[in-house]
Write a protein that holds these residues in place. Structure first.
Motif, PDB file in Angstrom:
ATOM      1  N   LEU A  61       0.819  -1.219   0.000  1.00 49.82           N
ATOM      2  CA  LEU A  61       0.000   0.000   0.000  1.00 49.82           C
ATOM      3  C   LEU A  61       0.850   1.265   0.000  1.00 49.82           C
ATOM      4  O   LEU A  61       0.313   2.369  -0.049  1.00 49.82           O
ATOM      5  N   GLY A  62       2.165   1.099   0.087  1.00 53.59           N
ATOM      6  CA  GLY A  62       3.049   2.264   0.114  1.00 53.59           C
ATOM      7  C   GLY A  62       3.124   2.949   1.461  1.00 53.59           C
ATOM      8  O   GLY A  62       3.545   4.106   1.544  1.00 53.59           O
ATOM      9  N   LEU A  63       2.761   2.240   2.539  1.00 50.65           N
ATOM     10  CA  LEU A  63       2.701   2.854   3.868  1.00 50.65           C
ATOM     11  C   LEU A  63       3.759   2.318   4.821  1.00 50.65           C
ATOM     12  O   LEU A  63       3.803   2.731   5.992  1.00 50.65           O
ATOM     13  N   LEU A  64       4.604   1.412   4.351  1.00 49.99           N
ATOM     14  CA  LEU A  64       5.556   0.768   5.256  1.00 49.99           C
ATOM     15  C   LEU A  64       6.555   1.756   5.842  1.00 49.99           C
ATOM     16  O   LEU A  64       6.823   1.737   7.047  1.00 49.99           O
ATOM     17  N   ASP A  65       7.109   2.642   5.030  1.00 47.13           N
ATOM     18  CA  ASP A  65       8.105   3.587   5.537  1.00 47.13           C
ATOM     19  C   ASP A  65       7.536   4.461   6.645  1.00 47.13           C
ATOM     20  O   ASP A  65       8.200   4.711   7.664  1.00 47.13           O
ATOM     21  N   THR A  66       6.303   4.919   6.450  1.00 45.12           N
ATOM     22  CA  THR A  66       5.662   5.742   7.475  1.00 45.12           C
ATOM     23  C   THR A  66       5.507   4.976   8.772  1.00 45.12           C
ATOM     24  O   THR A  66       5.785   5.492   9.864  1.00 45.12           O
ATOM     25  N   CYS A  67       5.073   3.739   8.675  1.00 43.68           N
ATOM     26  CA  CYS A  67       4.854   2.931   9.870  1.00 43.68           C
ATOM     27  C   CYS A  67       6.174   2.566  10.550  1.00 43.68           C
ATOM     28  O   CYS A  67       6.274   2.583  11.783  1.00 43.68           O
ATOM     29  N   GLY A 118       5.788  -3.079  16.744  1.00 42.46           N
ATOM     30  CA  GLY A 118       4.816  -2.520  17.670  1.00 42.46           C
ATOM     31  C   GLY A 118       4.459  -1.122  17.203  1.00 42.46           C
ATOM     32  O   GLY A 118       5.344  -0.308  16.924  1.00 42.46           O
ATOM     33  N   LEU A 119       3.165  -0.827  17.121  1.00 40.72           N
ATOM     34  CA  LEU A 119       2.730   0.415  16.492  1.00 40.72           C
ATOM     35  C   LEU A 119       1.516   0.968  17.217  1.00 40.72           C
ATOM     36  O   LEU A 119       0.609   0.215  17.602  1.00 40.72           O
ATOM     37  N   HIS A 120       1.490   2.267  17.405  1.00 42.52           N
ATOM     38  CA  HIS A 120       0.304   2.915  17.953  1.00 42.52           C
ATOM     39  C   HIS A 120      -0.825   2.794  16.930  1.00 42.52           C
ATOM     40  O   HIS A 120      -0.621   3.030  15.741  1.00 42.52           O
ATOM     41  N   ARG A 121      -2.022   2.426  17.409  1.00 50.97           N
ATOM     42  CA  ARG A 121      -3.144   2.221  16.496  1.00 50.97           C
ATOM     43  C   ARG A 121      -3.431   3.468  15.660  1.00 50.97           C
ATOM     44  O   ARG A 121      -3.840   3.385  14.499  1.00 50.97           O
ATOM     45  N   GLY A 122      -3.204   4.634  16.247  1.00 52.14           N
ATOM     46  CA  GLY A 122      -3.461   5.876  15.525  1.00 52.14           C
ATOM     47  C   GLY A 122      -2.566   6.087  14.327  1.00 52.14           C
ATOM     48  O   GLY A 122      -2.948   6.775  13.374  1.00 52.14           O
ATOM     49  N   VAL A 123      -1.371   5.508  14.331  1.00 49.98           N
ATOM     50  CA  VAL A 123      -0.458   5.659  13.205  1.00 49.98           C
ATOM     51  C   VAL A 123      -1.026   4.967  11.970  1.00 49.98           C
ATOM     52  O   VAL A 123      -1.045   5.538  10.869  1.00 49.98           O
ATOM     53  N   VAL A 124      -1.493   3.727  12.146  1.00 43.63           N
ATOM     54  CA  VAL A 124      -2.071   2.994  11.020  1.00 43.63           C
ATOM     55  C   VAL A 124      -3.314   3.713  10.508  1.00 43.63           C
ATOM     56  O   VAL A 124      -3.506   3.882   9.293  1.00 43.63           O
ATOM     57  N   GLY A 434       7.866 -10.330   1.657  1.00 39.74           N
ATOM     58  CA  GLY A 434       7.829  -9.283   0.640  1.00 39.74           C
ATOM     59  C   GLY A 434       8.186  -7.906   1.148  1.00 39.74           C
ATOM     60  O   GLY A 434       8.722  -7.080   0.399  1.00 39.74           O
ATOM     61  N   PHE A 435       7.926  -7.604   2.435  1.00 36.81           N
ATOM     62  CA  PHE A 435       8.248  -6.269   2.947  1.00 36.81           C
ATOM     63  C   PHE A 435       9.746  -6.026   3.017  1.00 36.81           C
ATOM     64  O   PHE A 435      10.204  -4.884   3.077  1.00 36.81           O
ATOM     65  N   LEU A 436      10.535  -7.107   2.988  1.00 43.03           N
ATOM     66  CA  LEU A 436      11.988  -6.952   3.014  1.00 43.03           C
ATOM     67  C   LEU A 436      12.516  -6.351   1.721  1.00 43.03           C
ATOM     68  O   LEU A 436      13.640  -5.838   1.690  1.00 43.03           O
ATOM     69  N   GLU A 437      11.717  -6.390   0.644  1.00 41.39           N
ATOM     70  CA  GLU A 437      12.106  -5.740  -0.598  1.00 41.39           C
ATOM     71  C   GLU A 437      12.366  -4.261  -0.371  1.00 41.39           C
ATOM     72  O   GLU A 437      13.283  -3.674  -0.913  1.00 41.39           O
ATOM     73  N   CYS A 438      11.520  -3.652   0.455  1.00 41.84           N
ATOM     74  CA  CYS A 438      11.620  -2.212   0.705  1.00 41.84           C
ATOM     75  C   CYS A 438      12.946  -1.858   1.352  1.00 41.84           C
ATOM     76  O   CYS A 438      13.546  -0.842   1.053  1.00 41.84           O
ATOM     77  N   GLU A 439      13.424  -2.755   2.258  1.00 41.35           N
ATOM     78  CA  GLU A 439      14.664  -2.484   2.961  1.00 41.35           C
ATOM     79  C   GLU A 439      15.884  -2.951   2.183  1.00 41.35           C
ATOM     80  O   GLU A 439      16.946  -2.362   2.265  1.00 41.35           O
ATOM     81  N   ALA A 440      15.729  -4.051   1.423  1.00 34.01           N
ATOM     82  CA  ALA A 440      16.888  -4.676   0.798  1.00 34.01           C
ATOM     83  C   ALA A 440      17.214  -4.127  -0.588  1.00 34.01           C
ATOM     84  O   ALA A 440      18.261  -4.421  -1.133  1.00 34.01           O
ATOM     85  N   SER A 441      16.324  -3.342  -1.186  1.00 33.97           N
ATOM     86  CA  SER A 441      16.573  -2.825  -2.521  1.00 33.97           C
ATOM     87  C   SER A 441      17.764  -1.870  -2.498  1.00 33.97           C
ATOM     88  O   SER A 441      17.864  -0.997  -1.657  1.00 33.97           O
TER      89      SER A 441
END
Length: 460
Positions: A61-67, A118-124, A434-441
């Motif tokens: 969804l393009g939201l991983l970096d923000t989270c 671990g994430l605050h519910r408000g962030v998502v 799959g989320f490791l693509e964002c970090e490993a690219s």
């Protein structure tokens, strides 16, 4: 061209609803109306855990970096018995419990690169909301409208709000209005639902020193499965900038019929009890909780629909399945529901095939959701009930389960969301790696993870 003209009505502005809206727009070009009965929706609750399958969905969804910038990385989950030497404030005297965690699971044992968040519910909530607001012409957000009925007429669906106004017609309606959905019963689909006699107290504690670092820590106290006190590193709330604003979520299991007694005894007595169980957290407990208003109570529910769809209406997220937070999979499954729904619609393009695509969705999702519901159903009593027998079995066997090869592999797969409903198989690796693509690219855009690559086993 036919698919891009699809009109979709979504009821519910929590996690599953906005995630479905974004998937439908980006992958199908659909026009979406997103309804929520709250005039100004906001996130309710404390911290939540995201597992690798949920992080992969956020990445798509393009939201991983923000989270990731707001969250706290969780590498392990450890559970101790009260009185363990590892929890005591000083080493004097003799420990009254084993000096090792009875539950000891680490993401790296499944793959050396994996972790939870671990994430605050408000962030998502805010990340999804802002992503939807970036497309005002394609995702129309309608707040303060409570939907009273859903009606299927031929090949279209209409929604009627509490004032009698009709919205639609739609080619597809998605119900993502939570566990207390008022529209779900109108589908006439059998729904199994059970409310546990226990739930949990929650509180957000300022934790600038990150007392528990990268580990979710729990402590059990008896007799029986009477008390579970846990601490989830939660990162920074939405809008926070510095690391000194980091928080940790405290949770403490409690029966419904004990809630009034808890209120009557006074907050300080309960705080002292928490400090006794977890001396390491004494400072943040005493400073972070000043009154009962800083603590909220949440019930545990367990439920699942017999099927998730009827005609051109489908239920996703808590509207279709509910479970206790013991596995930390609720929000993860909601995101996956939204993604898999659009997968099924893509495989059957065209408005005339919507009902068939929803049949595919139920067939694909039901067994997997039921599998994780069953795991949660099995785990919840050993962490929150009052059974002395279950406490004995938990304390005697859980440690060996974590360190016995086959059982350990199964437990870590379930933790990550990688276990399929079939005992000796996993879901496709790209769904939890799959989320490791964002970090490993690297700078050339080439990822170190490929679909045909075997996961690094990390010693299992």
């Amino acid at each position: 061209q036919i698919q891009s003209a699809m009109r979709v009505g979504i009821v519910g502005g929590g996690t599953a609803g906005p995630a479905a809206a974004l998937n439908l727009l980006r992958r199908l070009g659909a026009r979406v109306d997103l309804f929520d009965k709250a005039p100004s929706p906001s996130a309710v609750g404390a911290g939540i855990g995201f597992q690798p399958i949920g992080l992969t969905a956020l990445n798509k969804l393009g939201l991983l970096d923000t989270c990731l910038s707001h969250g706290a990385r969780v590498n392990a989950i450890k559970t101790w018995l009260a009185g363990s030497d590892a929890l005591r404030a000083s080493p004097e005297g003799f420990p009254s419990a084993p000096d090792y965690p009875i539950l000891d699971v680490s993401y790296h044992r499944l793959d050396s690169r994996l972790y939870g968040l671990g994430l605050h519910r408000g962030v998502v909530f805010e990340a999804l909301k802002q992503a939807c607001e970036a497309h005002p012409e394609d995702i129309r957000q309608c707040y303060g409208l409570e939907m009273a009925s859903v009606d299927q007429v031929g090949d279209v669906v209409e929604l009627r709000d509490s004032t009698g106004r009709v919205h639609g017609p739609y080619d597809l309606v998605v119900l993502a209005d939570g566990s207390r959905s008022a529209l779900r019963p109108q589908l006439g689909v059998p729904f199994f639902c059970h409310q546990y006699s226990y739930g949990a107290l929650f509180s957000l504690l300022p934790d600038p020193d990150q007392v528990f670092s990268d580990t979710l820590v729990q402590v059990h106290a008896g007799p029986g499965c009477h008390t579970t006190l846990g601490f989830l590193p939660t990162g920074k709330p939405w809008g926070a900038s510095g690391d000194d604003e980091r928080v940790t979520t405290l949770y403490f299991n409690l029966r419904h019929d004990e809630l009034e007694q808890w209120r009557a005894q006074g907050i300080q007595r309960w705080k002292d009890r928490c400090c006794e169980l977890m001396p390491r957290a004494a400072d943040i407990i005493q400073a972070g909780i000043t009154s009962a208003d800083d603590v909220a109570f949440a019930s545990y529910n367990d439920g699942i629909m017999w099927r998730f769809n009827k005609g051109r209406v489908v239920c996703i997220g808590d509207s279709s399945h509910q479970m206790s937070p013991q596995l930390g999979q609720g929000s993860n499954l909601a995101l996956i529901d939204a993604e898999k729904l659009v997968d099924c619609l893509q495989r059957r393009p065209g408005r005339q095939h919507v009902a068939a695509a929803l049949e595919d969705y139920t067939a694909e999702r039901w067994s997997r959701v039921q599998f994780y519901s069953m795991q949660s159903r099995l785990l919840t009593p050993i962490f929150a009930s009052r059974s002395r027998i279950l406490a004995f079995l938990r304390n005697a066997l859980l440690y060996y389960g974590c360190h016995t090869p086959l059982l350990s592999t199964f437990m870590h797969r379930v933790l990550c969301g990688a276990q399929s409903p079939w005992l000796f198989s996993t879901i496709p690796p790209e769904e939890y790696l799959g989320f490791l693509e964002c970090e490993a690219s690297d700078d050339s855009g080439v990822s170190s993870f490929h679909q045909d690559e075997e996961p690094h086993t990390g010693g299992l």
